[in-house]
Write a protein that holds these residues in place. Structure first.
Motif, PDB file in Angstrom:
ATOM      1  N   ALA B 113       0.828  -1.170   0.000  1.00 42.30           N
ATOM      2  CA  ALA B 113       0.000   0.000   0.000  1.00 42.30           C
ATOM      3  C   ALA B 113       0.886   1.252   0.000  1.00 42.30           C
ATOM      4  CB  ALA B 113      -0.896   0.027   1.258  1.00 42.30           C
ATOM      5  N   PRO B 114       0.368   2.446  -0.333  1.00 43.71           N
ATOM      6  CA  PRO B 114      -0.969   2.669  -0.856  1.00 43.71           C
ATOM      7  C   PRO B 114      -1.119   2.043  -2.250  1.00 43.71           C
ATOM      8  CG  PRO B 114       0.051   4.720  -0.122  1.00 43.71           C
ATOM      9  CD  PRO B 114       1.123   3.703  -0.183  1.00 43.71           C
ATOM     10  N   ILE B 115      -2.338   1.787  -2.624  1.00 42.40           N
ATOM     11  CA  ILE B 115      -2.546   1.124  -3.909  1.00 42.40           C
ATOM     12  C   ILE B 115      -2.131   2.047  -5.048  1.00 42.40           C
ATOM     13  CG2 ILE B 115      -4.987   1.794  -4.110  1.00 42.40           C
ATOM     14  CD1 ILE B 115      -5.400  -1.094  -5.328  1.00 42.40           C
ATOM     15  N   GLY B 358       6.245   4.102  -7.501  1.00 39.20           N
ATOM     16  CA  GLY B 358       4.840   4.322  -7.839  1.00 39.20           C
ATOM     17  C   GLY B 358       4.632   5.092  -9.124  1.00 39.20           C
ATOM     18  N   GLY B 359       5.644   5.058 -10.013  1.00 37.40           N
ATOM     19  CA  GLY B 359       5.489   5.690 -11.323  1.00 37.40           C
ATOM     20  C   GLY B 359       5.923   7.139 -11.378  1.00 37.40           C
ATOM     21  N   ARG B 360       6.515   7.670 -10.283  1.00 42.64           N
ATOM     22  CA  ARG B 360       7.036   9.042 -10.314  1.00 42.64           C
ATOM     23  C   ARG B 360       8.050   9.171 -11.450  1.00 42.64           C
ATOM     24  NH1 ARG B 360       7.366  12.668  -6.133  1.00 42.64           N
ATOM     25  NH2 ARG B 360       5.187  12.013  -5.953  1.00 42.64           N
ATOM     26  N   ASP B 361       7.864  10.196 -12.281  1.00 43.71           N
ATOM     27  CA  ASP B 361       8.801  10.409 -13.398  1.00 43.71           C
ATOM     28  C   ASP B 361      10.199  10.729 -12.886  1.00 43.71           C
ATOM     29  OD1 ASP B 361       7.216   9.974 -15.581  1.00 43.71           O
ATOM     30  OD2 ASP B 361       6.543  12.067 -15.741  1.00 43.71           O
ATOM     31  N   ILE B 362      11.180  10.301 -13.679  1.00 42.57           N
ATOM     32  CA  ILE B 362      12.549  10.764 -13.444  1.00 42.57           C
ATOM     33  C   ILE B 362      12.963  11.514 -14.705  1.00 42.57           C
ATOM     34  CG2 ILE B 362      13.523   8.533 -14.197  1.00 42.57           C
ATOM     35  CD1 ILE B 362      15.839   9.133 -12.178  1.00 42.57           C
ATOM     36  N   ASN B 363      13.556  12.682 -14.539  1.00 44.77           N
ATOM     37  CA  ASN B 363      13.882  13.471 -15.733  1.00 44.77           C
ATOM     38  C   ASN B 363      15.390  13.635 -15.907  1.00 44.77           C
ATOM     39  OD1 ASN B 363      14.706  15.612 -14.036  1.00 44.77           O
ATOM     40  ND2 ASN B 363      12.582  16.351 -13.907  1.00 44.77           N
ATOM     41  N   MET B 364      15.755  14.249 -17.015  1.00 39.39           N
ATOM     42  CA  MET B 364      17.172  14.357 -17.363  1.00 39.39           C
ATOM     43  C   MET B 364      17.944  15.223 -16.371  1.00 39.39           C
ATOM     44  SD  MET B 364      16.803  14.574 -21.477  1.00 39.39           S
ATOM     45  CE  MET B 364      18.500  15.059 -21.724  1.00 39.39           C
ATOM     46  N   GLU B 365      17.294  16.268 -15.867  1.00 36.98           N
ATOM     47  CA  GLU B 365      17.978  17.145 -14.905  1.00 36.98           C
ATOM     48  C   GLU B 365      18.361  16.355 -13.651  1.00 36.98           C
ATOM     49  OE1 GLU B 365      15.094  18.003 -16.481  1.00 36.98           O
ATOM     50  OE2 GLU B 365      16.143  19.325 -17.876  1.00 36.98           O
ATOM     51  N   GLN B 366      17.432  15.500 -13.218  1.00 36.87           N
ATOM     52  CA  GLN B 366      17.719  14.713 -12.006  1.00 36.87           C
ATOM     53  C   GLN B 366      18.898  13.774 -12.234  1.00 36.87           C
ATOM     54  OE1 GLN B 366      13.734  13.214 -11.703  1.00 36.87           O
ATOM     55  NE2 GLN B 366      13.268  14.440  -9.884  1.00 36.87           N
ATOM     56  N   ILE B 367      18.923  13.151 -13.389  1.00 35.64           N
ATOM     57  CA  ILE B 367      20.023  12.217 -13.664  1.00 35.64           C
ATOM     58  C   ILE B 367      21.336  12.978 -13.837  1.00 35.64           C
ATOM     59  CG2 ILE B 367      20.892  10.469 -15.279  1.00 35.64           C
ATOM     60  CD1 ILE B 367      17.925   9.676 -15.749  1.00 35.64           C
ATOM     61  N   ALA B 368      21.266  14.157 -14.489  1.00 33.17           N
ATOM     62  CA  ALA B 368      22.471  14.994 -14.595  1.00 33.17           C
ATOM     63  C   ALA B 368      22.950  15.379 -13.193  1.00 33.17           C
ATOM     64  CB  ALA B 368      22.178  16.236 -15.429  1.00 33.17           C
ATOM     65  N   GLY B 369      22.000  15.635 -12.298  1.00 29.75           N
ATOM     66  CA  GLY B 369      22.335  15.963 -10.915  1.00 29.75           C
ATOM     67  C   GLY B 369      23.073  14.825 -10.225  1.00 29.75           C
ATOM     68  N   VAL B 370      22.712  13.596 -10.551  1.00 30.66           N
ATOM     69  CA  VAL B 370      23.398  12.430  -9.975  1.00 30.66           C
ATOM     70  C   VAL B 370      24.869  12.421 -10.423  1.00 30.66           C
ATOM     71  CG1 VAL B 370      23.548   9.897 -10.008  1.00 30.66           C
ATOM     72  CG2 VAL B 370      21.321  11.016  -9.732  1.00 30.66           C
ATOM     73  N   TYR B 371      25.094  12.645 -11.718  1.00 26.13           N
ATOM     74  CA  TYR B 371      26.486  12.705 -12.200  1.00 26.13           C
ATOM     75  C   TYR B 371      27.253  13.841 -11.520  1.00 26.13           C
ATOM     76  CZ  TYR B 371      25.823   9.196 -15.872  1.00 26.13           C
ATOM     77  OH  TYR B 371      25.605   8.028 -16.545  1.00 26.13           O
ATOM     78  N   ASN B 372      26.575  14.991 -11.336  1.00 27.57           N
ATOM     79  CA  ASN B 372      27.225  16.113 -10.640  1.00 27.57           C
ATOM     80  C   ASN B 372      27.610  15.733  -9.215  1.00 27.57           C
ATOM     81  OD1 ASN B 372      27.080  17.787 -12.823  1.00 27.57           O
ATOM     82  ND2 ASN B 372      25.165  18.773 -12.188  1.00 27.57           N
TER      83      ASN B 372
END
Lengths: 104, 394
Positions: B113-115, B358-372
């Motif tokens: 849960a949550p469903i 739960g299907g939250r989008d991941i975007n390019m900025e977030q992934i670029a932030g990981v590399y940073n």
């Protein structure tokens, strides 16, 4: 079990049993704490014990009760309970008389 | 001739199943895998397959029926998602323990849960220790190709293990993309007939399946399952080589993207790998040596090859679309860290990002932030947080 020396490489995969009719090789008599003792003199050979025994451990030949297969009898006591002439008695199995038993 | 089509992931899987033409399919509908079963049921009704299609009352029964069919000697399949896979739980271990080569596409969806009906990997990641082979797919093409290859992998006499092929719920299952389908006769020539060695319907050679197995033999039989897994890697590569011959498409244990000379690497599975590759391209254009490793075969885990591919990197971020709640990070991260313990040289800095639950989008900025973050970790030598929840609202 005599096969217990074998390792995982030696046995059929997935727990398969490849030979038919091998349940009698699995001797369950040593699960027993009490064993049925049969009094042949009182027995009328009505076969009620044979009908009720869940382990096919009542030995029969030519329609006559022959005794108990102690290698497979688990000592549940159903035969003693059902016997109308009370000729089967459950006694503590000490294993001292050479039969398979829990204390052996 | 192969066909190039615009297709959803579910359509691609249903088409692969039609071409595989399994002896038995037992399935129960669940979003987002429902369409697979629905479309396959159309193939059954239209007489396009010879499959005995069993409409069961639950996923527990679906897997039970697949196990029974497989033990009887059939090529058996099912398909599910999320709660459906969870309901199959005890049967998953039985399929593996009995060494039955059932193949199941699983459409990744969050667990309640949550469903929630959208994508994360908590369903299949939870089944990672069940003894099933797990193959992850980035897009519809990979899901289609992996499902066809999974038949050969699972049924290989050196393996004989059940296999699940996963793809991301909605993102891939309902998203339209380009894919190429093989011809029916090419697929059937590739997968061949299933010829089980021991099976219940072989009346000339009666066997017992699923007998009681106490402390005298259980350990040995479970040891056999582990042994079978040691041979999976080689079989996966052999099958991939043959598959390349019929499709022109290349598959390995994992996919390295600009990884060889990379200093900063992300490890990831499934659809978000596509987004991350675009980020790698952008960062490379700016001069950062970014790379990516996308795992295809997750169970068994190809430790040696992954360690070799990641050795010498300055820092690694593992992106998990599932949590273990062990407080040691997601399932990929925990395995990667354990695997890298045996890597030669100085210990590489590794961090974990749990994203997209739960299907939250991941975007390019977030992934670029990981590399940073990785660059910062190498610069300062300091890891501020080993596990970060990426994209959650604080």
């Amino acid at each position: 079990m005599s096969a217990a020396e074998k390792g995982w490489k030696d046995v059929p995969m997935g727990g398969l049993i490849l030979e038919a009719g091998n349940a009698k090789e699995y001797e369950t008599g040593d699960w027993r704490t009490h064993k049925p003792v049969w009094d042949e003199d009182k027995c009328s050979h009505c076969m009620i014990c044979w009908v009720f025994c869940p382990d096919s451990a009542i030995l029969v030949k030519d329609g006559k009760m022959q005794g108990i297969d102690y290698k497979h009898c688990k000592g549940c006591g159903i035969c003693a309970h059902e016997c109308p002439r009370k000729c089967i008695e459950m006694v503590l199995d000490t294993g001292k008389d050479g039969e398979a038993g829990a204390s052996e | 001739m192969s066909r190039r089509v615009a297709i959803t992931g579910n359509e691609a899987i249903a088409e692969a199943m039609r071409q595989i033409n399994p002896d038995v399919v037992a399935a129960y509908p669940i979003t987002p895998a429902t369409e697979i079963v629905q479309m396959f049921a159309n193939s059954v009704s239209d007489g396009k397959v010879d499959t005995e299609f069993v409409t069961v009352e639950s996923e527990h029964s679906a897997m039970s029926a697949a196990i029974g069919a497989s033990a009887a000697g059939a090529r058996a399949m099912t398909a599910t998602s999320s709660q459906g896979l969870a309901l199959m739980w005890e049967m998953l271990y039985i399929a593996a323990g009995l060494k039955l080569p059932i193949v199941a596409p699983i459409v990744n969806r969050a667990l309640s849960a949550p469903i929630n009906i959208h994508c994360d990997h908590s369903d299949t990641m939870g089944a990672r220790d069940s003894g099933w082979i797990q193959i992850y797919s980035e897009d519809a093409q990979e899901a289609y190709d992996n499902l066809i290859q999974a038949i050969r992998i699972a049924e290989h006499p050196d393996v004989l293990l059940p296999a699940m092929v996963t793809m991301d719920g909605f993102i891939v299952s309902h998203g339209m993309s380009n894919a190429e389908f093989l011809d029916d006769d090419v697929v059937r020539g590739f997968i061949k007939e299933y010829e089980p060695k021991h099976y219940l319907l072989d009346v000339e050679n009666p066997i017992t399946v699923g007998a009681l197995d106490f402390s005298d033999w259980y350990f040995e039989h479970r040891r056999q399952v582990a042994d079978a897994h040691t041979r999976v890697k080689d079989v996966v590569l052999q099958v991939a080589e043959e598959f390349k011959g019929i499709s022109g498409r290349e598959y390995k244990l994992f996919d390295g993207y600009k990884l060889d000379d990379a200093e900063y690497a992300i490890v990831i599975v499934n659809s978000a790998a596509g987004t991350a590759k675009t980020v790698v391209d952008e960062l490379r254009a700016k001069g950062l040596k970014a790379g990516l490793l996308k795992i295809r075969l997750f169970r068994p885990f190809p430790q040696e090859e992954i360690v070799e591919a990641l050795s010498g990197k300055k820092a690694i971020a593992v992106l998990d679309r599932a949590d273990t709640l062990s407080l040691m990070g997601g399932p990929l991260y925990i395995d990667l860290r354990a695997a890298m313990y045996d890597s030669p040289g100085p210990r590489v800095k590794m961090v974990n990002y749990i994203y997209g639950l739960g299907g939250r989008d991941i975007n390019m900025e977030q992934i670029a932030g990981v590399y940073n973050d990785l660059v910062e970790i190498v610069k300062t030598g300091e890891i501020k947080r080993s596990v970060t929840y990426l994209g959650v609202r604080e």
